[in-house]
Each structure stands twice: as C-alpha cells, then as structure tokens.
Design an enzyme around this catalytic site. Structure first.
Site, PDB file in Angstrom:
ATOM      1  N   ASN A 165       1.967   2.935  -2.559  1.00  0.00           N
ATOM      2  CA  ASN A 165       1.456   3.846  -3.595  1.00  0.00           C
ATOM      3  C   ASN A 165       0.132   4.472  -3.172  1.00  0.00           C
ATOM      4  O   ASN A 165      -0.109   5.653  -3.449  1.00  0.00           O
ATOM      5  CB  ASN A 165       1.329   3.120  -4.940  1.00  0.00           C
ATOM      6  CG  ASN A 165       2.658   3.100  -5.687  1.00  0.00           C
ATOM      7  OD1 ASN A 165       3.105   4.107  -6.221  1.00  0.00           O
ATOM      8  ND2 ASN A 165       3.320   1.939  -5.691  1.00  0.00           N
ATOM      9  N   HIS A 182       3.718   0.240 -12.868  1.00  0.00           N
ATOM     10  CA  HIS A 182       4.571  -0.944 -13.001  1.00  0.00           C
ATOM     11  C   HIS A 182       6.028  -0.526 -12.803  1.00  0.00           C
ATOM     12  O   HIS A 182       6.476   0.473 -13.377  1.00  0.00           O
ATOM     13  CB  HIS A 182       4.380  -1.570 -14.384  1.00  0.00           C
ATOM     14  CG  HIS A 182       5.186  -2.821 -14.561  1.00  0.00           C
ATOM     15  ND1 HIS A 182       4.803  -4.016 -13.996  1.00  0.00           N
ATOM     16  CD2 HIS A 182       6.353  -3.057 -15.200  1.00  0.00           C
ATOM     17  CE1 HIS A 182       5.713  -4.933 -14.288  1.00  0.00           C
ATOM     18  NE2 HIS A 182       6.668  -4.384 -15.011  1.00  0.00           N
ATOM     19  N   GLY A 220       0.772  -1.241   0.000  1.00  0.00           N
ATOM     20  CA  GLY A 220       0.000   0.000   0.000  1.00  0.00           C
ATOM     21  C   GLY A 220       0.799   1.285   0.000  1.00  0.00           C
ATOM     22  O   GLY A 220       0.258   2.351   0.300  1.00  0.00           O
TER      23      GLY A 220
HETATM   24  C1  GRF Z   1       4.798  -1.425  -6.834  1.00  0.00           C
HETATM   25  O1  GRF Z   1       6.136  -1.682  -7.078  1.00  0.00           O
HETATM   26  C2  GRF Z   1       4.039  -1.304  -8.130  1.00  0.00           C
HETATM   27  O2  GRF Z   1       4.781  -0.755  -9.151  1.00  0.00           O
HETATM   28  C3  GRF Z   1       3.688  -2.732  -8.437  1.00  0.00           C
HETATM   29  O3  GRF Z   1       3.389  -3.310  -7.199  1.00  0.00           O
HETATM   30  C4  GRF Z   1       4.099  -2.603  -6.174  1.00  0.00           C
HETATM   31  C5  GRF Z   1       3.081  -2.167  -5.172  1.00  0.00           C
HETATM   32  O4  GRF Z   1       3.684  -1.585  -4.054  1.00  0.00           O
HETATM   33  N1  GRF Z   1       2.588  -2.811  -9.389  1.00  0.00           N
HETATM   34  P1  GRF Z   1       2.790  -0.861  -2.957  1.00  0.00           P
HETATM   35  O5  GRF Z   1       1.769  -1.900  -2.479  1.00  0.00           O
HETATM   36  O6  GRF Z   1       2.117   0.316  -3.602  1.00  0.00           O
HETATM   37  O7  GRF Z   1       3.725  -0.474  -1.879  1.00  0.00           O
END
Ligand code: GRF
Length: 201
Positions: free
Chosen positions: A14, A108, A12
């Site tokens: 992001n 990504h 989480g």
């Molecule tokens: C990130 O590296 C994103 O690019 C990929 O999954 C990961 C998610 O990380 N799709 P978080 O859960 O947002 O910390």
C-alpha cells in the site's frame, strides 16, 4: 503540499501504491516519513528504495503509551498533516489518537463492519460471502471501527481461493487508499454522526 506520515509493519504494497499515485499526479501530497515498528519490515526497504525518509522504530517490548508518544513526536517533527496506517499491526493508544484528531486513516481488507481484526480476507472467504472488498476508515480507539471514508467491493467467484481473493482485494486497496487520502486532504466533507458526508453535491 500536504504531508503524509505512513506507518507500517510488513510488506509495504500500500505504501508503494500511494507513492505511485503521487508520482503519477493522482494524489497531490508528499510522503514526509515512513515509520516501521519492525526493523525488518520489507516496507521500510521499499521506502528507502524510493528515497523516502524511512525510520525503523521497533516496538517490541515497549509500553504502548511510551512507544506511541515517541511515534507521535516523530510524526509531529516531520510536520505530517495526515497519518496513514498501511499494514500497521499494532493498536494505537488513546493518547496517540487524540493527538491526531480525524487525521488518522487505516485500510482494512474487508467490507467493515464485517470481519474486523486479523486475516479478514480468510474470514470472509471461509464465511462464504459472495461480495468481499476493502474499507478505508478513520481510526478511533476501537479496532477497525471508525467512520468509513471509502469502500470497494468485488464478487467472489466460484474458482476463487483464499489467495486469489486476497490478491483481488489488494488491487482494490491500492486504488481506493489514494482516492480516500485525496478526499480527506481536500477536506470537502463533514461528519453526520459517524457518516462521512461529501459537502459538494
Ligand atoms: C493490507 O491487506 C491492509 O488492508 C491490511 O494490512 C495489509 C497490508 O499490506 N491493513 P501491505 O503491507 O500494504 O502490502
């Protein structure tokens, strides 16, 4: 105010970065709902701690079409304008994607089209690339292949490890995801084939 629906499966970070961008006024939107397909996803805990609507909707063992119809229903009930995948580790069905045309974004951790799929940072590191990065793209029915909205690059340093590289890529993810969301919400772009082209010069 435009409404975001965030889908996640794990950590989480992001989600937290998007919420921070909103709090700081860099992203003009609100998070209408956060849905996790794993009840234990730490991202759902982050959502709750931010007083966001957090919905645990376990997907394990459920037919994809059936699950995605429920997911779409939850997002539509929350009146979301844009669906943001933030570490959502499950392929979406064609039916779901068609329900939100050009309204699903993913982040990504590689410079697509290089290194789609799992463990992209490790793939890039092991391949020995000198430039790595991350990509925000529209989601279509193919894995990590939809039109690119924004990318950020970093140079791989001699002393980098898989971990330091992944961490520096993550910093860039946290920056460009909010920027890309604002760009798409503003709607000041058109599609030229698979190119996302800004309308104003
Ligand atoms: C990130 O590296 C994103 O690019 C990929 O999954 C990961 C998610 O990380 N799709 P978080 O859960 O947002 O910390």
């Amino acid at each position: 105010m435009k409404r975001l629906g965030i889908l996640l499966s794990g950590r989480g970070s992001n989600l937290a970065a998007i919420a921070e961008s909103i709090a700081q006024g860099r992203l003009r939107a609100e998070i209408a709902v956060v849905i996790g397909n794993r009840a234990s996803a730490p991202g759902l805990e982050i959502a709750r701690s931010l007083n966001l609507r957090a919905v645990a909707m376990p997907s394990q063992g459920i037919d994809r079409e059936e699950y995605d119809a429920r997911l779409a229903g939850e997002l539509q009930a929350s009146h979301v304008d844009l669906v943001c995948l933030a570490g959502y580790m499950r392929l979406l069905s064609g039916g779901f994607i068609r329900a939100f045309p050009q309204r699903i974004l993913n982040i990504h951790p590689s410079l697509l089209p290089a290194f789609p799929g799992l463990d992209a940072q490790r793939q890039a590191f092991d391949h020995g690339v000198k430039i790595a990065g991350c990509t925000v793209h529209f989601v279509d029915e193919r894995l990590d292949a939809g039109p690119i909205v924004r990318q950020a690059s970093i140079e791989v340093q001699g002393h980098d490890t898989r971990e330091t590289l992944a961490s520096r890529i993550l910093d860039q993810e946290h920056r460009i995801y909010s920027e890309a969301i604002q760009f798409v919400l503003d709607g000041n772009f058109e599609m030229d084939g698979r190119r996302v082209v800004c309308k104003s010069l």
